[in-house]
Every structure is written in C-alpha cells, then in structure tokens.
Design a protein around this motif. Sequence first.
Motif, PDB file in Angstrom:
ATOM      1  N   GLY A  54       6.021  25.789  -1.592  1.00 29.28           N
ATOM      2  CA  GLY A  54       5.042  26.076  -2.630  1.00 29.28           C
ATOM      3  C   GLY A  54       5.443  25.626  -4.020  1.00 29.28           C
ATOM      4  O   GLY A  54       4.857  26.051  -5.001  1.00 29.28           O
ATOM      5  N   TRP A  55       6.427  24.764  -4.116  1.00 29.24           N
ATOM      6  CA  TRP A  55       6.901  24.288  -5.414  1.00 29.24           C
ATOM      7  C   TRP A  55       6.151  23.035  -5.844  1.00 29.24           C
ATOM      8  O   TRP A  55       5.778  22.209  -5.029  1.00 29.24           O
ATOM      9  CB  TRP A  55       8.386  23.943  -5.337  1.00 29.24           C
ATOM     10  CG  TRP A  55       9.292  25.099  -5.103  1.00 29.24           C
ATOM     11  CD1 TRP A  55       9.736  25.547  -3.884  1.00 29.24           C
ATOM     12  CD2 TRP A  55       9.880  25.945  -6.080  1.00 29.24           C
ATOM     13  NE1 TRP A  55      10.559  26.624  -4.066  1.00 29.24           N
ATOM     14  CE2 TRP A  55      10.672  26.888  -5.397  1.00 29.24           C
ATOM     15  CE3 TRP A  55       9.810  26.002  -7.466  1.00 29.24           C
ATOM     16  CZ2 TRP A  55      11.390  27.872  -6.056  1.00 29.24           C
ATOM     17  CZ3 TRP A  55      10.530  26.985  -8.126  1.00 29.24           C
ATOM     18  CH2 TRP A  55      11.300  27.902  -7.424  1.00 29.24           C
ATOM     19  N   THR A  56       5.970  22.872  -7.137  1.00 31.13           N
ATOM     20  CA  THR A  56       5.512  21.618  -7.726  1.00 31.13           C
ATOM     21  C   THR A  56       6.759  20.934  -8.283  1.00 31.13           C
ATOM     22  O   THR A  56       7.565  21.570  -8.974  1.00 31.13           O
ATOM     23  CB  THR A  56       4.514  21.882  -8.870  1.00 31.13           C
ATOM     24  OG1 THR A  56       3.380  22.552  -8.327  1.00 31.13           O
ATOM     25  CG2 THR A  56       4.074  20.581  -9.531  1.00 31.13           C
ATOM     26  N   ILE A  57       6.918  19.666  -7.985  1.00 34.27           N
ATOM     27  CA  ILE A  57       8.118  18.943  -8.396  1.00 34.27           C
ATOM     28  C   ILE A  57       7.839  18.138  -9.655  1.00 34.27           C
ATOM     29  O   ILE A  57       6.820  17.448  -9.761  1.00 34.27           O
ATOM     30  CB  ILE A  57       8.611  18.004  -7.267  1.00 34.27           C
ATOM     31  CG1 ILE A  57       8.857  18.792  -5.976  1.00 34.27           C
ATOM     32  CG2 ILE A  57       9.852  17.237  -7.705  1.00 34.27           C
ATOM     33  CD1 ILE A  57       9.910  19.876  -6.071  1.00 34.27           C
ATOM     34  N   HIS A  58       8.748  18.234 -10.608  1.00 31.08           N
ATOM     35  CA  HIS A  58       8.688  17.468 -11.849  1.00 31.08           C
ATOM     36  C   HIS A  58       9.803  16.432 -11.822  1.00 31.08           C
ATOM     37  O   HIS A  58      10.979  16.782 -11.636  1.00 31.08           O
ATOM     38  CB  HIS A  58       8.867  18.381 -13.071  1.00 31.08           C
ATOM     39  CG  HIS A  58       7.799  19.400 -13.200  1.00 31.08           C
ATOM     40  ND1 HIS A  58       6.645  19.185 -13.921  1.00 31.08           N
ATOM     41  CD2 HIS A  58       7.684  20.645 -12.682  1.00 31.08           C
ATOM     42  CE1 HIS A  58       5.881  20.251 -13.846  1.00 31.08           C
ATOM     43  NE2 HIS A  58       6.489  21.153 -13.105  1.00 31.08           N
ATOM     44  N   THR A  68       4.596  14.407 -11.885  1.00 32.36           N
ATOM     45  CA  THR A  68       4.624  15.765 -11.361  1.00 32.36           C
ATOM     46  C   THR A  68       3.875  15.755 -10.049  1.00 32.36           C
ATOM     47  O   THR A  68       2.875  15.061  -9.917  1.00 32.36           O
ATOM     48  CB  THR A  68       3.943  16.740 -12.344  1.00 32.36           C
ATOM     49  OG1 THR A  68       4.654  16.722 -13.570  1.00 32.36           O
ATOM     50  CG2 THR A  68       3.915  18.157 -11.804  1.00 32.36           C
ATOM     51  N   GLY A  69       4.358  16.520  -9.100  1.00 32.45           N
ATOM     52  CA  GLY A  69       3.624  16.627  -7.844  1.00 32.45           C
ATOM     53  C   GLY A  69       4.517  16.766  -6.640  1.00 32.45           C
ATOM     54  O   GLY A  69       5.182  17.780  -6.461  1.00 32.45           O
ATOM     55  N   ASP A  70       4.546  15.726  -5.832  1.00 29.82           N
ATOM     56  CA  ASP A  70       5.196  15.781  -4.531  1.00 29.82           C
ATOM     57  C   ASP A  70       6.715  15.758  -4.615  1.00 29.82           C
ATOM     58  O   ASP A  70       7.297  15.291  -5.587  1.00 29.82           O
ATOM     59  CB  ASP A  70       4.733  14.610  -3.673  1.00 29.82           C
ATOM     60  CG  ASP A  70       3.251  14.684  -3.353  1.00 29.82           C
ATOM     61  OD1 ASP A  70       2.706  15.796  -3.351  1.00 29.82           O
ATOM     62  OD2 ASP A  70       2.646  13.626  -3.119  1.00 29.82           O
ATOM     63  N   ALA A  71       7.334  16.221  -3.527  1.00 35.62           N
ATOM     64  CA  ALA A  71       8.792  16.236  -3.421  1.00 35.62           C
ATOM     65  C   ALA A  71       9.355  14.850  -3.130  1.00 35.62           C
ATOM     66  O   ALA A  71      10.559  14.649  -3.198  1.00 35.62           O
ATOM     67  CB  ALA A  71       9.221  17.205  -2.324  1.00 35.62           C
ATOM     68  N   THR A  72       8.497  13.884  -2.835  1.00 30.25           N
ATOM     69  CA  THR A  72       8.943  12.514  -2.576  1.00 30.25           C
ATOM     70  C   THR A  72       8.283  11.584  -3.583  1.00 30.25           C
ATOM     71  O   THR A  72       7.086  11.653  -3.809  1.00 30.25           O
ATOM     72  CB  THR A  72       8.579  12.076  -1.143  1.00 30.25           C
ATOM     73  OG1 THR A  72       9.200  12.975  -0.221  1.00 30.25           O
ATOM     74  CG2 THR A  72       9.039  10.670  -0.863  1.00 30.25           C
TER      75      THR A  72
END
Length: 122
Positions: A54-58, A68-72
Amino acid sequence: MYIQLFGLFSCMNSTLHHCTLTDRPQPTLTVKPQSSVFTGDTVTLSCDVGQLTGWTIHWRKDSNPVSTGDATKTIKSVSVCDGGEYKCRAERGNYYSEYSFCSSIKRPGNQNLEDPEKHVNM
C-alpha cells in the motif's frame, strides 16, 4: 490482544492505549542489469519496502524528485543524461519511510551518444 498496524506501530490491545512506534522501514533499491549497460539499453530500478503493502514510491535522481508511483522505474533507451544517483522513499498517508541507499548510473566521459557501442557504467 497484540496488533500491528501498517508495520509502523504495534499495540497491546485493540483500543490503541499501549502503542509503540517502530523504526521507519528503509527500502532496498536494486538496479538491473547490475553490470555496465550501453546507451540505448533498458535499466530497471526496483524499490522494495519488504512485506509492507500500500505504499506510494517517490523516486529521486541527484536529490531531485523525478517521479512518484510504482515500486519499479524503467528507463528505456538509457542515455548519458540518465546518469546520476537514484534513491527511493515510500509513503503511506502522512507517513514516510527512510530513503534507500543510493544506486548510481555513472555518466561516461566524452562519449558520442549516437554510438551504441559506448556504455554507461552501473
């Protein structure tokens, strides 16, 4: 009853009267391929926060926000301007993780960008 919410703090009962804040998670940043790549190749950066969801990645490059968004994060057709230090951080609500350790795409010196045989050191 012992519950853990979001992996951020734990409580001894469901009324949340006895809660303990845990350390912020530190994501792990991986880069593929891990060896040198040539200009025009594809580079994939992955930000892993572990079992937490459930994390948003920066994403940051050279301390500047890039997305900002996906883990990849995939960089297609990598070029010299893609060189720099990358790191990631996870956010959920108003809570932020630590930053990952940096991974670098090194800028090659004095290379002709149109020459596919020139490479970018990872």
